[in-house]
Design an enzyme around this catalytic site. Sequence first.
Site, mmCIF file in Angstrom:
data_model
loop_
_atom_site.group_PDB
_atom_site.id
_atom_site.type_symbol
_atom_site.label_atom_id
_atom_site.label_comp_id
_atom_site.label_asym_id
_atom_site.label_seq_id
_atom_site.Cartn_x
_atom_site.Cartn_y
_atom_site.Cartn_z
ATOM 1 N N LYS A 209 27.176 -0.207 26.293
ATOM 2 C CA LYS A 209 27.773 0.564 27.393
ATOM 3 C C LYS A 209 27.109 1.943 27.489
ATOM 4 O O LYS A 209 26.721 2.389 28.545
ATOM 5 C CB LYS A 209 29.279 0.693 27.151
ATOM 6 N N GLU A 215 23.226 1.596 16.007
ATOM 7 C CA GLU A 215 22.873 0.252 15.508
ATOM 8 C C GLU A 215 22.024 -0.470 16.559
ATOM 9 O O GLU A 215 20.984 -1.066 16.253
ATOM 10 C CB GLU A 215 24.125 -0.598 15.262
ATOM 11 N N GLY A 272 34.694 -0.878 26.270
ATOM 12 C CA GLY A 272 33.775 -1.757 25.542
ATOM 13 C C GLY A 272 34.438 -3.046 25.065
ATOM 14 O O GLY A 272 33.915 -4.145 25.246
ATOM 15 N N ARG A 273 35.618 -2.916 24.461
ATOM 16 C CA ARG A 273 36.267 -4.116 23.896
ATOM 17 C C ARG A 273 36.941 -4.977 24.962
ATOM 18 O O ARG A 273 37.514 -6.011 24.640
ATOM 19 C CB ARG A 273 37.231 -3.709 22.776
ATOM 20 N N GLU A 358 41.147 -1.089 17.215
ATOM 21 C CA GLU A 358 40.456 0.031 17.863
ATOM 22 C C GLU A 358 41.279 0.538 19.045
ATOM 23 O O GLU A 358 41.252 1.712 19.385
ATOM 24 C CB GLU A 358 39.042 -0.387 18.325
ATOM 25 N N HIS A 389 43.292 -22.251 2.066
ATOM 26 C CA HIS A 389 42.734 -22.311 0.707
ATOM 27 C C HIS A 389 42.264 -20.933 0.263
ATOM 28 O O HIS A 389 41.476 -20.815 -0.678
ATOM 29 C CB HIS A 389 41.592 -23.326 0.667
ATOM 30 N N LYS A 499 30.673 8.771 12.522
ATOM 31 C CA LYS A 499 29.334 8.772 13.132
ATOM 32 C C LYS A 499 28.691 10.133 12.950
ATOM 33 O O LYS A 499 27.504 10.247 12.649
ATOM 34 C CB LYS A 499 29.429 8.491 14.641
HETATM 35 O O1 F6P Z 1 32.049 2.801 17.880
HETATM 36 C C1 F6P Z 1 32.943 2.009 18.569
HETATM 37 C C2 F6P Z 1 32.377 1.598 19.888
HETATM 38 O O2 F6P Z 1 32.326 2.712 20.683
HETATM 39 C C3 F6P Z 1 33.179 0.496 20.544
HETATM 40 O O3 F6P Z 1 34.263 0.944 21.245
HETATM 41 C C4 F6P Z 1 32.148 -0.171 21.375
HETATM 42 O O4 F6P Z 1 32.552 -1.443 21.754
HETATM 43 C C5 F6P Z 1 30.976 -0.166 20.438
HETATM 44 O O5 F6P Z 1 31.066 1.062 19.763
HETATM 45 C C6 F6P Z 1 29.625 -0.323 21.083
HETATM 46 O O6 F6P Z 1 29.382 0.672 22.024
HETATM 47 P P1 F6P Z 1 28.240 0.516 23.093
HETATM 48 O O7 F6P Z 1 28.549 -0.659 23.946
HETATM 49 O O8 F6P Z 1 28.241 1.801 23.861
HETATM 50 O O9 F6P Z 1 26.946 0.319 22.365
#
Ligand code: F6P
Length: 535
Positions: A209, A215, A272-273, A358, A389, A499
């Site tokens: 987003k 990452e 995002g979620r 979240e 299990h 972060k």
């Molecule tokens: O760090 C949490 C978050 O902001 C989530 O809410 C989001 O889904 C995820 O990181 C990834 O964010 P992006 O889509 O901006 O890479």
Amino acid sequence: MFHKDIFPPQNSPILESSQIESGVKRIEKQSKESMQSNNLDRHIFYANTLFDFSNQLISDSDFDQLILKARKTGLVDAIAQLKNGGILNQTEHRKVLHTALRAKPDNRFPEEMQQHIDEASQVRVKMRRFVDELHAGHIKGATGKTIKYIVNIGVGGSNLGSRLVTQALARFRHPSIAVSYVANIDADDLYQVLQRVNPEETMFLVTSKTFTTFETMQNAIAARGWLEKQLNLDSTIILQHHFVGITAEVNRAVAFGIDPERTFEFWDWVGGRFSLWSAVGLPIAIAVGMDLFEELLAGARAMDEHFFSAPLESNIPVLMGLIGAWNIEENHAAGLSIAPYCHGLRSLPAYLQQLEMESNGKGIDIYGQPTKTRTAQVVFGSVGSNGQHAYFQMLHQGTRQIPTDFIAVAEDLNIFEGHQDQLLANCFAQSAALATGRIYPDEPHKTCAGGQRSTVIVLPQLNAFSVGLLLAAYEHKIFVQAHIWEINAFDQWGVELGKSIAHDILPVLQGHSSNCEVDNETQRLIKHIQFIREN
Ligand code: F6P
């Protein structure tokens, strides 16, 4: 006969009535009569899906109280606000409009909402064109080979939903395209996936987003470098032919070098979620085709329509939300176990972990005050029957109240006979055993106290529609709980602190800086790494 009809157990030779009482002693104020009366519709059958709340062991009077309280909080108005796209993300001044992503363009909504529905529908037209071309083998890599491998790079909401749905619909996948997912900053995640693809035939979807998530950006840069090396081509060509951007920040994707024609937009009004229904779902559409993606949206839309119109007393997400909150507040639930008895839904616990924790893992309310009650609980779980299990022992004989959501599929489309009956038998048995328990007067170590609550959800089949319906039910459950707890479900400021500290530590680990301002314990950890590297 469903197990719910046997609570409390009627003809069991093992359970005397006094023993039953001790078995369910954790259930306060509950009588056999109130369990059997009908104020709460304990089994709601909607769109061929059963939501069975009978093993939540809630009495009618408790249920009536919940509904009364929810009504007083203005839940009905809040649901209308969600329907019409209100600014429900107050801290970021954003509208909350994930339902617009799956609304029909011809529905009658307020004008502004209608505009967003149209925007979403236009992006879906672009998605369909791209998916169809890909499936037809018309999209080529830089060396002229047809693209056959799709790797989605994204994390959190840019990964969990689309990964889950792709797994759930695996049996419908396109025969000549393989879709994989990379999320973790641990290079091993990317490395493992790259072992399985041919660089000439691989396309990376960079899904973010913000298009700044570390990452995702680090993995995207590594993937680009890998292709440059493998194909011996420069980055401009690589990015043009082998990269797609999915983002609310199109400019950043284009600045990264991705072709604007190959960027798919979503918007800041999509959390995002809550975003798998947007272009974030492109890997799903690639895996199973755009028609099934539309079916997924139709399932979610069916749940939206139910949520927006059903009376509170028989409104599925309202019941999920209120009963869940009641378990946390009144029954001191220590967690929520998610047990999908369906291999295709094995990533549901991870998906719901983000969705619930979240969204509602907050202790400050929308007025800036500490919340008056406990909010989200720990969400965990694993696919059934594997979980039996592993952690189920604790549910049966541990010292904590831990409700479970069981998700089963009535009719299996699989090729091996006998498995599905075993799955269903075990799923229903677990819900019954947790609720009723069994007393062994002479062998206390065998006694299961019972009184552990659960909901059983039975999908007709594991198909796109039913998965859409299920996930939308959970989204709305979260919304209901956030409303009654008076918290904002749509921001996630808590993840920022870590972060920013990582941002300070990184240059020290990289050797670009000699120190950073962190606490002594963290300094010690950094020094430990430096020591290991130097020796
Ligand atoms: O760090 C949490 C978050 O902001 C989530 O809410 C989001 O889904 C995820 O990181 C990834 O964010 P992006 O889509 O901006 O890479």
